[in-house]
Design an enzyme around this catalytic site. Structure first.
Site, PDB file in Angstrom:
ATOM      1  N   SER A 130       0.837  -1.202   0.000  1.00  0.00           N
ATOM      2  CA  SER A 130       0.000   0.000   0.000  1.00  0.00           C
ATOM      3  C   SER A 130       0.879   1.261   0.000  1.00  0.00           C
ATOM      4  CB  SER A 130      -0.954  -0.059   1.203  1.00  0.00           C
ATOM      5  OG  SER A 130      -2.006   0.860   1.045  1.00  0.00           O
ATOM      6  N   ASP A 170     -10.028  -5.551  -3.489  1.00  0.00           N
ATOM      7  CA  ASP A 170      -9.427  -4.545  -2.616  1.00  0.00           C
ATOM      8  C   ASP A 170     -10.314  -3.302  -2.593  1.00  0.00           C
ATOM      9  OD1 ASP A 170      -7.784  -2.405  -1.648  1.00  0.00           O
ATOM     10  OD2 ASP A 170      -5.994  -3.555  -2.192  1.00  0.00           O
ATOM     11  N   HIS A 209      -7.395  -6.047   0.694  1.00  0.00           N
ATOM     12  CA  HIS A 209      -6.222  -5.226   1.012  1.00  0.00           C
ATOM     13  C   HIS A 209      -5.474  -5.725   2.250  1.00  0.00           C
ATOM     14  CE1 HIS A 209      -4.111  -1.487   0.085  1.00  0.00           C
ATOM     15  NE2 HIS A 209      -4.108  -1.135   1.357  1.00  0.00           N
TER      16      HIS A 209
END
Lengths: 278, 278
Positions: free
Chosen positions: A146, A222, A255
């Site tokens: 991320s 995600d 995620h």
């Protein structure tokens, strides 16, 4: 440097250290996994892992399940914190700005510029300290998740002589073009958007051909994919410069660290191959 | 039953559910990992994992690194919470009594007896719910850590027809003879120490020969080894009844999840062999 804790793990050692950083001007914590048989006579290469928003040095080491294969491959892993820390360090209440959200850049704007120099910390001070202290070679690979995927890509693309390979899980791929990036860059870097470009992996890919091996993992379920992550910008911009990049899209994955854990071994193998370990 | 969250992991699914438990008289949370290809037509056996003091259903699923091999073996994992929960549930401030410290027993003493019926919850209500809801067979194995290692051993030794094998990491092996157990048993079970014996794995091993396969993992650098865990009591008492038990001692390993993660695959293989998966 001070040892905070040490755990035997997979025949190697997981340790956490604090040290006073001159670069970010505060005490910093990092974690290091050393595989079995790593000695001064038998030093091992290092995979640097950059974590995402809200994380510390602990998340990856506890949740990714990376140590088993790293132990077998003979690869060290170093996980730094995601921002400067301490009472004297500027912060905001939101999870995506300030502490836990350093974005791996060198801030130019007050009050952030005093401590938020994470780009220099990750590219210079930390590896120098690691290579001075532990039984490791100067060979480095880098990965992250991320915000940390953004950090890994930007750092490797700008310093290809320092890393043999780069990978990312669910990276913030085009931060000049998403809310997380625009908020962070405007506050840390100010209005001069030409400076923003230097911290945008998609922009860096569009400028010139890059030769460092790049692998990106992304889940299609995600929740941040469309608004924040935009991995398609990596592909379209890499095509402009004939840069090779592998993007693996995965149906159903989100995620979380469950996604990272599911595919971390493939990334360790990728880096191990580039490091000449296999 | 209510789905709290769901993550794709290793080709399977990690989910968390809440349900109203009649046994412990409150809402309970559990986590379940289903491997790929588990369907009603192709049901899979279940490994129950009992966690230690202060844990919830989340620790094992996030930190043990068990799902990769469980997915390959075709084994489901169910991780319940470690105590009843909620505002109406009796508690103490200490980490080793009350919430997060149910000790997998049926409390007889007020105020604990109203909710702290974890033995019945784990042996009856939860498996019935699991087997009614998910694509699993009635084949069960059980394992756990610390307080949960105690729970797994006691539950399997008292219900050998319900579990094909049992294992434990760093179990509280002889709770009638250590501070954690003595505090919990005196408060949950009162002064009648004959009842305490029913929840002591070392005592149960001394009574008669047991035929269920038993494997125990223990680190020699575990800070709780001497005062609280006492695995040598398992061995000496098992010898009295010719019960087979494997105790693996590991130099340098501590009480943390880094230890569990380092050897969880060996335990999955042990249970898989007993479940006929390999």
């Amino acid at each position: 440097m001070k040892l905070v804790s040490e755990n035997r793990a997979f025949g190697g050692t997981h340790s956490r250290y604090t040290h006073q950083s001159d670069t970010v001007n505060c005490e910093m914590t990092f974690a290091v996994f050393l595989p079995p048989f790593a000695t001064k006579e038998n030093p091992v290469p290092v995979l640097y892992w950059l974590s995402g928003l809200t994380c510390t040095d602990e998340n990856f080491m506890q949740k990714a399940g990376a140590m088993k294969l790293a132990a077998q491959l003979g690869m060290a892993i170093v996980a730094p914190d995601t921002s400067p820390r301490g009472e004297q360090v500027a912060d905001e209440d939101s999870y995506d700005m300030g502490k836990g959200a350093g974005f791996y850049l060198n801030a130019t704007q007050a009050p952030w510029d005093k401590h938020y120099q994470m780009y220099d910390y990750i590219t210079k001070e930390l590896p120098a300290l690691i290579e001075d202290t532990f039984p490791v070679t100067g060979e480095r690979a880098i990965s992250g998740h991320s915000m940390g995927g953004h950090g890994a890509l930007v750092i490797a693309l700008r310093n290809p002589q320092q890393y043999v390979s780069v990978s990312a899980f669910s990276p913030v791929s085009n931060p000049t073009n998403c809310p997380w990036g625009q908020q962070a860059f405007s506050k840390y870097l100010g209005d001069d958007t030409s400076l923003w470009q230097e911290y945008d992996a998609a922009v860096l890919l569009s400028r010139e051909q890059h030769y460092i091996p790049i692998m990106v993992e992304q889940g299609r379920a995600d929740q941040f994919l469309t608004e924040q992550l935009k991995p398609e910008a990596l592909i379209s911009n890499a095509q402009k410069t004939d840069t090779q990049i592998t993007l693996n899209m995965h149906e159903g994955y989100d995620h979380s660290y469950f996604f990272i854990a599911s595919f971390i071994d493939e990334h360790l193998q990728f880096h191990a191959a580039n490091l000449g370990l296999i």
